[in-house]
Write an enzyme that holds these catalytic residues in place. Structure first.
Site, short mmCIF file in Angstrom:
data_model
loop_
_atom_site.label_atom_id
_atom_site.label_comp_id
_atom_site.label_asym_id
_atom_site.label_seq_id
_atom_site.Cartn_x
_atom_site.Cartn_y
_atom_site.Cartn_z
N GLY A 213 7.95 -23.97 23.13
CA GLY A 213 7.02 -23.25 22.27
C GLY A 213 6.24 -24.21 21.40
N GLY B 194 2.32 -24.15 14.15
CA GLY B 194 1.64 -25.02 13.22
C GLY B 194 2.45 -26.23 12.84
N GLY C 276 4.34 -28.00 14.92
CA GLY C 276 4.43 -28.95 16.03
C GLY C 276 4.88 -28.24 17.30
CB SER C 277 5.40 -29.12 20.57
OG SER C 277 4.00 -29.09 20.45
CE LYS D 190 11.28 -26.61 14.06
NZ LYS D 190 11.42 -26.05 12.68
CG ASP E 13 9.64 -18.49 6.29
OD1 ASP E 13 9.07 -17.39 6.15
OD2 ASP E 13 9.22 -19.38 7.05
#
Length: 638
Positions: free
Chosen positions: A334, A337, A339-340, A355, A452
């Site tokens: 995936g 915002g 990163g990947s 990540k 969050d």
């Protein structure tokens, strides 16, 4: 004690000659150190005779130069045809035409001759470079011309009839279709460019180029320019000097040195031998002193402590380790915002999710938050941080791999491959999240506020056990202080508690996480976002208020109820959620009370006050706004 003293004195004579030798060589050592500090033995390289010079901060891989000869991420290599090649993570290889060290600009082109195709997949998330306009678009003193960013829209057309100015792109075409690139102004892009009827808009890219770029888009040698900010060697270049690491140690500050003459002098040889002798003497001295001071028992105790401490901490990986673990970033899970995320493997049995953080995103606070917070805790309902990478500008986080990904995929997706979870599983997931949050609020040395909590940050393992993830916005506070100070709101819209926006509702505390959990719980019950921006009327789309009105009037919700008992679970989850989203923090239960409510019987729960009434808190439906159970529970003071 006496035996220890004897052993210490018996080893002392071994240390004295070594120290005497070091002191006698001190003048030579100081002279050698001074000579080394003012020499740079990192050679200038080239792939071919007329190719660009490769020197600090760049390093040529094939020369096997030491890492101090270059900056991390600025490695170059040579192709079989002796062209200079730059490899960008996620974006592939570019050939280098020239490097301007004074302006810190690099001119590159695509080896395949299709520069527009490379622009479509350009990604600087793990690179120190960024795209920059060509030197022709700069004023004097390195000041870029204003408004140099242009928007180019790529169109796939079945007809050659185009409206407006367009340039055909030969290298992107497929049989039966033509591909065009259209340059649009800022106003056209903001208002929404409408392509001709025979065309389909494929992609919009912003590039720091002018119309000149579009007219030469089919030129196989068309250049694009990259620039880098760190390290900043332009000052040295302007003085006609060479830039290198200070004290020849990578990672420290840079310094400007005189450009060395070619060849190796006798003085340099003496310098190298002297420095090597110095290091050898220091190493021998430290070794002997260390062994004379510490007993075997002390060494064993220290080694045990280090082993135990290492087992409790996440492991630090190099960027080379990250590439090996992910098989060169082969399988992408995936992107966002931040990163990947890539799938990785520590061994045949241990899978991980890596990540890779966006280099240009933020100042590192979220990375520090994540490692310092989640790295110190271990709980079955909190995702485990296996390790991390902080290798120069490259940062990555290595987590345990959870095959079912996020809760969001199951409660919002209409894909047949992601069916709705039955109510017993939803209840199990909700209890797991609540237990994880209870641990964060009460089970650690310091209270951890997540800030969050949302479906995207709840991951599911192969048995659908829930695990809280993403601690980038978390805050730590002492257990004896429930109120935390905040300079700005943090979190995701739709899940942020009212007091985070306005202190009129109360102080920010761990109860702010309770509110987010309530909103998450309602989305699990409804299988949809609480606020649907696609609907026209807010009264029709705000699910929390709709479900409260149904329950307070004794009506059944009729939400995906399939089997006997489903209605009871749905009602229990909903009532708990409505308690959690009370506007005032003092009216919300703590997470240990939430766990009791979720594990108890639905019949014992009472309806909370209407959380959507006016701020005067007048409500006739509330039996007891401080008591979520019929039986008494301890009130948690703010």
């Amino acid at each position: 004690m006496g035996g220890g003293g004897c052993r210490s004195s018996s080893r002392q004579p071994q240390v004295v000659p070594v120290l005497y030798l070091v002191l006698s060589l001190l003048p030579l050592i100081l002279a050698s150190a001074y000579a080394v500090a003012n020499q740079d033995d990192c050679n200038v390289s080239n792939c071919k005779h007329h190719g660009p010079d490769i020197r600090f901060p760049f390093r040529l891989k094939e020369d096997r130069q030491h890492s101090r000869c270059g900056y991390a991420g600025l490695e170059l290599s040579c192709t079989e045809k002796k062209e200079t090649k730059l490899e960008l993570p996620f974006s592939g290889a570019f050939l280098v035409k020239a490097i301007d060290y004074r302006s810190q600009l690099m001119e590159t082109y695509d080896p395949q001759g299709c520069i527009i195709k490379r622009l479509l997949r350009l990604n600087f998330s793990a690179s120190p470079f960024h795209q920059t306009p060509s030197p022709q678009l700069y004023y004097g003193d390195g000041i870029p011309a204003p408004d140099f960013v242009h928007f180019i829209i790529i169109l796939n057309c079945s007809s050659t009839e185009l409206i407006g100015k367009a340039q055909r792109v030969n290298c992107l075409e497929v049989s039966g279709y033509q591909v065009y690139a259209v340059h649009v102004s800022d106003d056209q892009w903001l208002q929404g460019y409408m392509p001709p009827p025979s065309c389909r808009k494929v992609r919009t890219i912003s590039v720091p180029f002018s119309d000149h770029f579009l007219s030469h888009i089919n030129d196989p040698d068309l250049s694009i320019f990259f620039s880098w900010k760190s390290p900043n060697c332009s000052y040295c270049e302007e003085k006609g000097k060479r830039c290198t690491w200070k004290n020849h140690t990578s990672g420290s500050r840079i310094q400007c040195l005189d450009i060395p003459t070619k060849g190796v002098s006798i003085g340099q040889v003496v310098t190298g031998v002297s420095v090597g002798l110095l290091l050898l003497m220091i190493a021998i001295t430290i070794y002997l002193v260390y062994n004379s001071k510490l007993s075997k028992q002390d060494q064993a105790r220290i080694e045990k402590f280090l082993d135990d401490y290492k087992a409790l901490r996440p492991r630090r990986y190099s960027y080379a380790d990250i590439k090996r673990i992910t098989n060169q970033f082969n399988e992408k899970l995936g992107q966002g915002g931040y990163g990947s995320v890539f799938k990785g493997k520590l061994s045949n049995e241990i899978l991980v999710a890596v990540k890779v953080l966006n280099y240009a995103k933020g100042n590192g606070d979220e990375f520090i938050n994540e490692v310092s917070t989640i790295g110190r805790i271990h709980h079955v309902n909190v995702v485990r941080l296996v390790g991390f990478c902080a290798d120069g500008f490259r940062r990555a986080l290595v987590y345990e791999f959870l095959p079912n990904e996020s809760l969001e995929k199951f409660i919002f997706s209409k894909n047949a491959n992601n069916p709705f979870l039955n109510w017993e599983k939803l209840q199990k997931i909700a209890i797991g999240i609540a237990r994880g949050m209870e641990y964060l609020h009460q089970g650690c040395d310091q209270r951890i506020l997540h800030f969050d909590i949302k479906p995207h940050n709840i991951l599911l393992d192969h048995n659908f056990n829930s695990k809280i993830s993403d601690f980038g916005l978390a805050k730590l506070c002492s257990k004896d202080k429930s109120i935390v100070s905040m300079t700005a709101a943090r979190g995701t819209m739709g899940y942020i508690a009212p007091e985070v926006f306005s202190r009129n509702f109360g102080n920010v505390s761990y109860k702010s996480d309770v509110y987010s959990f309530g909103m998450l719980l309602l989305e699990m019950v409804g299988g949809r976002k609480n606020i649907d921006a696609t609907e026209e009327k807010t009264s029709q789309v705000y699910f929390p208020e709709w479900v409260y009105n149904h329950l307070s009037q004794g009506e059944e919700m009729e939400i995906r109820v399939i089997e006997d008992g489903d209605a009871k679970i749905a009602k229990k989850l909903t009532i708990v959620a409505l308690w959690c989203i009370q506007w005032y923090p003092v009216d919300r239960p703590s997470m240990n009370v939430v766990v009791q409510m979720l594990e108890g019987e639905a019949e014992r729960l009472i309806m909370p006050p209407n959380p959507f009434a006016s701020t005067t808190k007048e409500n006739t439906n509330a039996v007891n706004p401080k008591m979520p159970f019929h039986i008494g529970l301890t009130v948690i003071d703010e």
